[in-house]
Design a protein around this motif. Structure first.
Motif, PDB file in Angstrom:
ATOM      1  N   ASN A   1      14.913  -9.404  40.320  1.00  0.00           N
ATOM      2  CA  ASN A   1      13.623 -10.049  40.122  1.00  0.00           C
ATOM      3  C   ASN A   1      13.810 -11.414  39.459  1.00  0.00           C
ATOM      4  O   ASN A   1      14.357 -11.510  38.354  1.00  0.00           O
ATOM      5  CB  ASN A   1      12.728  -9.168  39.250  1.00  0.00           C
ATOM      6  CG  ASN A   1      11.335  -9.747  39.097  1.00  0.00           C
ATOM      7  OD1 ASN A   1      10.726 -10.206  40.061  1.00  0.00           O
ATOM      8  ND2 ASN A   1      10.827  -9.721  37.868  1.00  0.00           N
ATOM      9  N   PRO A   2      13.393 -12.491  40.098  1.00  0.00           N
ATOM     10  CA  PRO A   2      13.616 -13.825  39.538  1.00  0.00           C
ATOM     11  C   PRO A   2      13.053 -13.954  38.125  1.00  0.00           C
ATOM     12  O   PRO A   2      11.892 -13.643  37.867  1.00  0.00           O
ATOM     13  CB  PRO A   2      12.876 -14.751  40.511  1.00  0.00           C
ATOM     14  CG  PRO A   2      12.884 -14.005  41.801  1.00  0.00           C
ATOM     15  CD  PRO A   2      12.726 -12.564  41.423  1.00  0.00           C
ATOM     16  N   GLY A   3      13.903 -14.401  37.204  1.00  0.00           N
ATOM     17  CA  GLY A   3      13.473 -14.610  35.836  1.00  0.00           C
ATOM     18  C   GLY A   3      13.776 -13.462  34.892  1.00  0.00           C
ATOM     19  O   GLY A   3      13.744 -13.643  33.669  1.00  0.00           O
ATOM     20  N   ASN A   4      14.048 -12.256  35.415  1.00  0.00           N
ATOM     21  CA  ASN A   4      14.457 -11.172  34.521  1.00  0.00           C
ATOM     22  C   ASN A   4      15.746 -11.565  33.816  1.00  0.00           C
ATOM     23  O   ASN A   4      16.638 -12.183  34.413  1.00  0.00           O
ATOM     24  CB  ASN A   4      14.656  -9.869  35.293  1.00  0.00           C
ATOM     25  CG  ASN A   4      13.366  -9.106  35.478  1.00  0.00           C
ATOM     26  OD1 ASN A   4      12.284  -9.660  35.308  1.00  0.00           O
ATOM     27  ND2 ASN A   4      13.477  -7.833  35.841  1.00  0.00           N
ATOM     28  N   ARG A   5      15.856 -11.181  32.532  1.00  0.00           N
ATOM     29  CA  ARG A   5      17.006 -11.614  31.726  1.00  0.00           C
ATOM     30  C   ARG A   5      17.749 -10.423  31.162  1.00  0.00           C
ATOM     31  O   ARG A   5      17.143  -9.513  30.594  1.00  0.00           O
ATOM     32  CB  ARG A   5      16.541 -12.510  30.584  1.00  0.00           C
ATOM     33  CG  ARG A   5      15.793 -13.767  31.026  1.00  0.00           C
ATOM     34  CD  ARG A   5      15.495 -14.659  29.827  1.00  0.00           C
ATOM     35  NE  ARG A   5      14.704 -13.927  28.818  1.00  0.00           N
ATOM     36  CZ  ARG A   5      14.659 -14.255  27.531  1.00  0.00           C
ATOM     37  NH1 ARG A   5      15.364 -15.285  27.083  1.00  0.00           N
ATOM     38  NH2 ARG A   5      13.909 -13.569  26.688  1.00  0.00           N
ATOM     39  N   LEU A   6      19.056 -10.424  31.319  1.00  0.00           N
ATOM     40  CA  LEU A   6      19.909  -9.451  30.655  1.00  0.00           C
ATOM     41  C   LEU A   6      20.241  -9.992  29.270  1.00  0.00           C
ATOM     42  O   LEU A   6      20.841 -11.069  29.144  1.00  0.00           O
ATOM     43  CB  LEU A   6      21.195  -9.219  31.459  1.00  0.00           C
ATOM     44  CG  LEU A   6      22.282  -8.367  30.777  1.00  0.00           C
ATOM     45  CD1 LEU A   6      21.770  -6.968  30.430  1.00  0.00           C
ATOM     46  CD2 LEU A   6      23.531  -8.290  31.660  1.00  0.00           C
ATOM     47  N   LEU A   7      19.815  -9.272  28.249  1.00  0.00           N
ATOM     48  CA  LEU A   7      19.977  -9.718  26.873  1.00  0.00           C
ATOM     49  C   LEU A   7      20.908  -8.790  26.103  1.00  0.00           C
ATOM     50  O   LEU A   7      20.862  -7.565  26.261  1.00  0.00           O
ATOM     51  CB  LEU A   7      18.618  -9.754  26.160  1.00  0.00           C
ATOM     52  CG  LEU A   7      17.529 -10.611  26.809  1.00  0.00           C
ATOM     53  CD1 LEU A   7      16.208 -10.439  26.064  1.00  0.00           C
ATOM     54  CD2 LEU A   7      17.947 -12.076  26.847  1.00  0.00           C
ATOM     55  N   ALA A   8      21.733  -9.373  25.243  1.00  0.00           N
ATOM     56  CA  ALA A   8      22.579  -8.593  24.345  1.00  0.00           C
ATOM     57  C   ALA A   8      21.757  -8.180  23.125  1.00  0.00           C
ATOM     58  O   ALA A   8      20.612  -8.588  22.941  1.00  0.00           O
ATOM     59  CB  ALA A   8      23.787  -9.423  23.916  1.00  0.00           C
ATOM     60  N   ARG A   9      22.369  -7.356  22.270  1.00  0.00           N
ATOM     61  CA  ARG A   9      21.693  -6.862  21.070  1.00  0.00           C
ATOM     62  C   ARG A   9      21.106  -7.996  20.242  1.00  0.00           C
ATOM     63  O   ARG A   9      19.989  -7.905  19.718  1.00  0.00           O
ATOM     64  CB  ARG A   9      22.681  -6.066  20.221  1.00  0.00           C
ATOM     65  CG  ARG A   9      22.105  -5.520  18.916  1.00  0.00           C
ATOM     66  CD  ARG A   9      23.220  -5.104  17.958  1.00  0.00           C
ATOM     67  NE  ARG A   9      24.056  -4.075  18.525  1.00  0.00           N
ATOM     68  CZ  ARG A   9      23.848  -2.762  18.351  1.00  0.00           C
ATOM     69  NH1 ARG A   9      22.812  -2.352  17.629  1.00  0.00           N
ATOM     70  NH2 ARG A   9      24.659  -1.877  18.892  1.00  0.00           N
ATOM     71  N   ASP A  10      21.843  -9.097  20.129  1.00  0.00           N
ATOM     72  CA  ASP A  10      21.399 -10.206  19.282  1.00  0.00           C
ATOM     73  C   ASP A  10      20.482 -11.191  20.016  1.00  0.00           C
ATOM     74  O   ASP A  10      20.127 -12.240  19.474  1.00  0.00           O
ATOM     75  CB  ASP A  10      22.599 -10.955  18.720  1.00  0.00           C
ATOM     76  CG  ASP A  10      23.500 -11.549  19.800  1.00  0.00           C
ATOM     77  OD1 ASP A  10      23.159 -11.443  20.996  1.00  0.00           O
ATOM     78  OD2 ASP A  10      24.556 -12.128  19.442  1.00  0.00           O
ATOM     79  N   GLY A  11      20.103 -10.860  21.254  1.00  0.00           N
ATOM     80  CA  GLY A  11      19.223 -11.729  22.018  1.00  0.00           C
ATOM     81  C   GLY A  11      19.937 -12.741  22.890  1.00  0.00           C
ATOM     82  O   GLY A  11      19.286 -13.514  23.603  1.00  0.00           O
ATOM     83  N   THR A  12      21.263 -12.756  22.849  1.00  0.00           N
ATOM     84  CA  THR A  12      22.020 -13.673  23.696  1.00  0.00           C
ATOM     85  C   THR A  12      21.762 -13.373  25.168  1.00  0.00           C
ATOM     86  O   THR A  12      21.813 -12.213  25.589  1.00  0.00           O
ATOM     87  CB  THR A  12      23.533 -13.556  23.418  1.00  0.00           C
ATOM     88  OG1 THR A  12      23.793 -13.866  22.048  1.00  0.00           O
ATOM     89  CG2 THR A  12      24.326 -14.492  24.314  1.00  0.00           C
ATOM     90  N   GLU A  13      21.464 -14.396  25.924  1.00  0.00           N
ATOM     91  CA  GLU A  13      21.223 -14.229  27.353  1.00  0.00           C
ATOM     92  C   GLU A  13      22.561 -14.140  28.086  1.00  0.00           C
ATOM     93  O   GLU A  13      23.388 -15.042  28.023  1.00  0.00           O
ATOM     94  CB  GLU A  13      20.406 -15.400  27.880  1.00  0.00           C
ATOM     95  CG  GLU A  13      20.000 -15.271  29.339  1.00  0.00           C
ATOM     96  CD  GLU A  13      19.159 -16.445  29.797  1.00  0.00           C
ATOM     97  OE1 GLU A  13      19.729 -17.338  30.464  1.00  0.00           O
ATOM     98  OE2 GLU A  13      17.951 -16.478  29.460  1.00  0.00           O
ATOM     99  N   LEU A  14      22.764 -13.020  28.816  1.00  0.00           N
ATOM    100  CA  LEU A  14      24.023 -12.777  29.506  1.00  0.00           C
ATOM    101  C   LEU A  14      23.947 -13.074  30.994  1.00  0.00           C
ATOM    102  O   LEU A  14      24.962 -13.406  31.616  1.00  0.00           O
ATOM    103  CB  LEU A  14      24.462 -11.326  29.293  1.00  0.00           C
ATOM    104  CG  LEU A  14      24.601 -10.865  27.833  1.00  0.00           C
ATOM    105  CD1 LEU A  14      24.947  -9.385  27.777  1.00  0.00           C
ATOM    106  CD2 LEU A  14      25.663 -11.698  27.125  1.00  0.00           C
ATOM    107  N   ALA A  15      22.784 -12.929  31.588  1.00  0.00           N
ATOM    108  CA  ALA A  15      22.605 -13.204  33.022  1.00  0.00           C
ATOM    109  C   ALA A  15      21.111 -13.268  33.317  1.00  0.00           C
ATOM    110  O   ALA A  15      20.293 -12.750  32.559  1.00  0.00           O
ATOM    111  CB  ALA A  15      23.277 -12.129  33.870  1.00  0.00           C
ATOM    112  N   VAL A  16      20.768 -13.901  34.453  1.00  0.00           N
ATOM    113  CA  VAL A  16      19.365 -14.090  34.823  1.00  0.00           C
ATOM    114  C   VAL A  16      19.156 -13.616  36.254  1.00  0.00           C
ATOM    115  O   VAL A  16      19.942 -13.931  37.151  1.00  0.00           O
ATOM    116  CB  VAL A  16      18.953 -15.572  34.705  1.00  0.00           C
ATOM    117  CG1 VAL A  16      17.509 -15.765  35.144  1.00  0.00           C
ATOM    118  CG2 VAL A  16      19.143 -16.067  33.276  1.00  0.00           C
TER     119      VAL A  16
END
Length: 388
Positions: A34-49
């Protein structure tokens, strides 16, 4: 002797959706792609979009960069436009109408066939406009079937945090097949053996089975293959945290993270415990409100619904109207709209985008202030003008 794939195909479930259901069982790739969905780490770091670097193959015990995946990782949908996004994705045949099949043995060496369903969103508001609970991003549900040899003799359907088991002879079967029918609860997607209003332990599920349901494509999964590494990803398929209502829950983890993935008796144990629990709330069951009386017509290329509602027990009047619109001429799933009811009769104009050249069917229900919902009623609308 049938192969695992043959057995899974032979007994794949047939889902019967509720008349107001908006989210169908689809590919899990809807959530990663889904365009714009974000994979986030525990600390909020964006890992992939989503739509760029994120996809099912990105997920697993470790990410492509070698970073170890964590149970605190999650895939978030910052737009919150769940219904519109799910509808657009479902219209793509690459995503629509999927079930994941998995076979596993128990401690006695007996085979269980498991079927896992992914839903884009858990929307308990479909039960009525004002319940404001049971909402979370992503939803994984499942059923499993016990085989004695190659013959089913028992089935277990997951329902929220519990499960229900039945002798195979008491399971509704699609005529002419050995495929169990699953009645899917409105919005929550819990699986039931029969249609109707079901007590959940906290409130009621509605699973009327009135929706003409699409056929599912079975995808047999094998977690030993790299393509299915996403099954073991420990994170959350959504970024929702339970808000405190007993109807709330966090966004779910994926199939292989659940205990029954490797030990099907874990779910069977839950089903046996459920048999010993109370069958419903104490005292006489509440009486649902009377369904509305509705008609539908075209107006300026939009659908207008005229309604009349009726007082229920204790002279309690409905305060919400739910209308679901669907077209057999379109590949998209139905859309559901909710309206406050301040008069005993009136009209509402649907916002759903429609094509006046198509046919439509509409289901409508009402809800009382305590979010008790009525049965749905149906009306069919012919095309406004000749067309496709």
């Amino acid at each position: 002797m049938g192969t695992t794939t043959e057995l899974l195909q032979r007994h794949r479930p047939f889902l019967k959706y509720d008349s107001h259901e908006t989210y169908f069982a689809d590919s899990a790739a809807e959530w990663t792609d889904n365009p714009g969905n974000r994979l986030l780490a525990r600390d909020g770091t964006e890992l992939a979009v989503g739509g760029k670097t994120l996809g099912l193959t990105f997920l697993g015990d470790r990410y492509p960069n070698g970073r170890k995946a964590s149970a605190a990782d999650r895939i978030s949908d910052p737009s919150k436009k769940y219904a519109d996004q799910a509808r657009a994705l479902h219209s793509n045949p690459a995503y629509a109408n999927r079930v994941y099949g998995h076979a596993v043995s128990d401690g006695d060496g007996h085979t269980w066939l498991q079927y896992w369903f992914f839903y884009f969103y858990n929307d308990y508001n479909l039960i009525g406009p004002f319940i404001k609970a049971g909402l979370h991003e992503g939803d994984w549900e499942m059923i499993q079937i016990h085989l004695r040899g190659e013959t089913p003799d028992h089935a277990v359907y997951a329902q929220h945090k519990i499960a229900e088991g039945r002798d195979w002879r008491q399971v509704d079967i699609l005529p002419g097949t050995q495929r169990p029918i699953v009645y899917v609860a409105r919005g929550s997607h819990a699986s039931y053996f029969e249609p109707g209003t079901q007590w959940t332990g906290h409130w009621f599920d509605h699973a009327d089975g009135k929706r003409r349901s699409p056929e599912l494509t079975l995808e047999v999964v094998d977690e030993t293959l790299p393509a299915f590494g996403w099954l073991r990803w420990p994170g959350r398929w959504g970024d929702t945290k339970a808000a405190g209502s007993p109807l709330d829950s966090d966004s779910p983890t994926g199939p292989a993270v659940h205990d029954q993935w490797r030990d099907p008796l874990k779910l069977e144990g839950s089903a046996r415990a459920h048999m010993l629990a109370a069958a419903g709330p104490e005292g006489p069951p509440p009486i649902p409100p009377s369904p509305p009386r509705i008609t539908a017509e075209w107006q300026d290329d939009r659908i207008v619904v005229r309604y009349e509602v009726f007082a229920g027990q204790g002279d309690v009047w409905p305060e919400g109207l739910v209308v679901t619109v669907n077209s057999p001429d379109e590949h998209a799933p139905p859309t559901t709209e909710r309206f406050a009811v301040k008069k005993h009769s009136g009209t509402v104009k649907l916002k759903t985008s429609v094509d006046p050249a198509n046919r439509y069917d509409l289901y409508a229900s009402v809800a009382t202030p305590d979010a008790m919902a009525s049965e749905s009623v149906r009306v069919d609308l012919a095309p406004e003008r000749a067309g496709g």
